[in-house]
Design a protein around this motif. Structure first.
Motif, PDB file in Angstrom:
ATOM      1  N   ILE A 214     -39.508  95.072  18.603  1.00 23.81           N
ATOM      2  CA  ILE A 214     -38.145  94.531  18.493  1.00 23.81           C
ATOM      3  C   ILE A 214     -37.347  94.837  19.753  1.00 23.81           C
ATOM      4  N   ALA A 215     -37.466  96.055  20.275  1.00 21.59           N
ATOM      5  CA  ALA A 215     -36.737  96.425  21.492  1.00 21.59           C
ATOM      6  C   ALA A 215     -37.206  95.579  22.674  1.00 21.59           C
ATOM      7  N   GLY A 216     -38.498  95.316  22.749  1.00 23.04           N
ATOM      8  CA  GLY A 216     -39.010  94.489  23.841  1.00 23.04           C
ATOM      9  C   GLY A 216     -38.535  93.055  23.755  1.00 23.04           C
ATOM     10  N   GLU A 217     -38.439  92.532  22.554  1.00 27.21           N
ATOM     11  CA  GLU A 217     -37.975  91.156  22.372  1.00 27.21           C
ATOM     12  C   GLU A 217     -36.480  91.026  22.663  1.00 27.21           C
ATOM     13  N   LEU A 218     -35.712  92.048  22.380  1.00 25.51           N
ATOM     14  CA  LEU A 218     -34.267  91.968  22.596  1.00 25.51           C
ATOM     15  C   LEU A 218     -33.905  91.999  24.073  1.00 25.51           C
ATOM     16  N   PHE A 219     -34.628  92.755  24.864  1.00 25.01           N
ATOM     17  CA  PHE A 219     -34.249  92.947  26.261  1.00 25.01           C
ATOM     18  C   PHE A 219     -34.909  91.970  27.221  1.00 25.01           C
ATOM     19  N   ILE A 220     -35.801  91.142  26.748  1.00 25.11           N
ATOM     20  CA  ILE A 220     -36.422  90.135  27.620  1.00 25.11           C
ATOM     21  C   ILE A 220     -35.548  88.885  27.605  1.00 25.11           C
ATOM     22  N   GLU A 221     -35.096  88.477  28.791  1.00 25.80           N
ATOM     23  CA  GLU A 221     -34.261  87.296  28.892  1.00 25.80           C
ATOM     24  C   GLU A 221     -35.153  86.072  29.122  1.00 25.80           C
ATOM     25  N   PRO A 222     -34.920  85.003  28.395  1.00 27.42           N
ATOM     26  CA  PRO A 222     -35.749  83.805  28.601  1.00 27.42           C
ATOM     27  C   PRO A 222     -35.457  83.169  29.954  1.00 27.42           C
ATOM     28  N   LYS A 223     -36.506  82.748  30.626  1.00 22.68           N
ATOM     29  CA  LYS A 223     -36.349  82.116  31.933  1.00 22.68           C
ATOM     30  C   LYS A 223     -36.193  80.611  31.739  1.00 22.68           C
ATOM     31  N   GLU A 224     -35.346  80.020  32.567  1.00 21.83           N
ATOM     32  CA  GLU A 224     -35.173  78.578  32.509  1.00 21.83           C
ATOM     33  C   GLU A 224     -36.222  77.940  33.404  1.00 21.83           C
ATOM     34  N   ILE A 225     -36.952  77.018  32.840  1.00 18.57           N
ATOM     35  CA  ILE A 225     -38.015  76.350  33.584  1.00 18.57           C
ATOM     36  C   ILE A 225     -37.554  74.937  33.912  1.00 18.57           C
ATOM     37  N   GLU A 226     -37.712  74.586  35.177  1.00 19.73           N
ATOM     38  CA  GLU A 226     -37.290  73.278  35.638  1.00 19.73           C
ATOM     39  C   GLU A 226     -38.285  72.222  35.170  1.00 19.73           C
ATOM     40  N   LYS A 227     -37.790  71.178  34.570  1.00 21.27           N
ATOM     41  CA  LYS A 227     -38.669  70.120  34.081  1.00 21.27           C
ATOM     42  C   LYS A 227     -39.030  69.194  35.232  1.00 21.27           C
ATOM     43  N   LYS A 228     -40.328  68.993  35.426  1.00 24.62           N
ATOM     44  CA  LYS A 228     -40.793  68.134  36.512  1.00 24.62           C
ATOM     45  C   LYS A 228     -41.019  66.727  35.971  1.00 24.62           C
ATOM     46  N   VAL A 229     -40.548  65.758  36.732  1.00 24.94           N
ATOM     47  CA  VAL A 229     -40.714  64.363  36.342  1.00 24.94           C
ATOM     48  C   VAL A 229     -41.579  63.693  37.398  1.00 24.94           C
TER      49      VAL A 229
END
Length: 79
Positions: A32-47
Motif C-alpha cells: 500500500i505504501a509503495g502504491e501511494l507514493f508512486i506517481e503515474p507518468k504521463e505517456i505521450e500518445k504517438k499517432v
C-alpha cells in the motif's frame, strides 16, 4: 508413546500463526505504501500517419506478375 510437549497446549502454534499473520500484514502495508507514493507518468500518445495507396499497390502487383522471370533455368536433360 506420550508427547511431553504438545504444541497446541504449549502455545507454539499460536506463536507461529501470529508470526505468519504479522509477516502478511507487513507485506500488505509495504504494498500500500509503495502504491501511494508512486506517481503515474504521463505517456505521450504517438499517432502514425498512414496514407492509403491501394491503387498503386494493385498496379505494382500486376506489373510484378507480368515481369516475373525465373532466376534459374532447368536443364532439359539430367546428367
Amino acid at each position: 508413546m506420550e508427547f511431553k510437549n504438545n504444541p497446541f497446549e504449549s502455545g507454539h502454534i499460536k506463536n507461529y500463526i501470529l508470526l505468519y499473520v504479522s509477516v502478511v500484514v507487513i507485506m500488505i502495508l509495504f504494498f500500500i505504501a509503495g502504491e501511494l507514493f508512486i506517481e503515474p507518468k504521463e505517456i505521450e500518445k504517438k499517432v502514425f500517419e498512414v496514407q492509403e495507396k491501394t491503387s498503386e499497390v494493385k498496379t505494382q502487383d500486376s506489373k510484378e506478375k507480368e515481369e516475373f522471370k525465373p532466376r534459374f533455368k532447368l536443364l532439359e536433360q539430367p546428367f
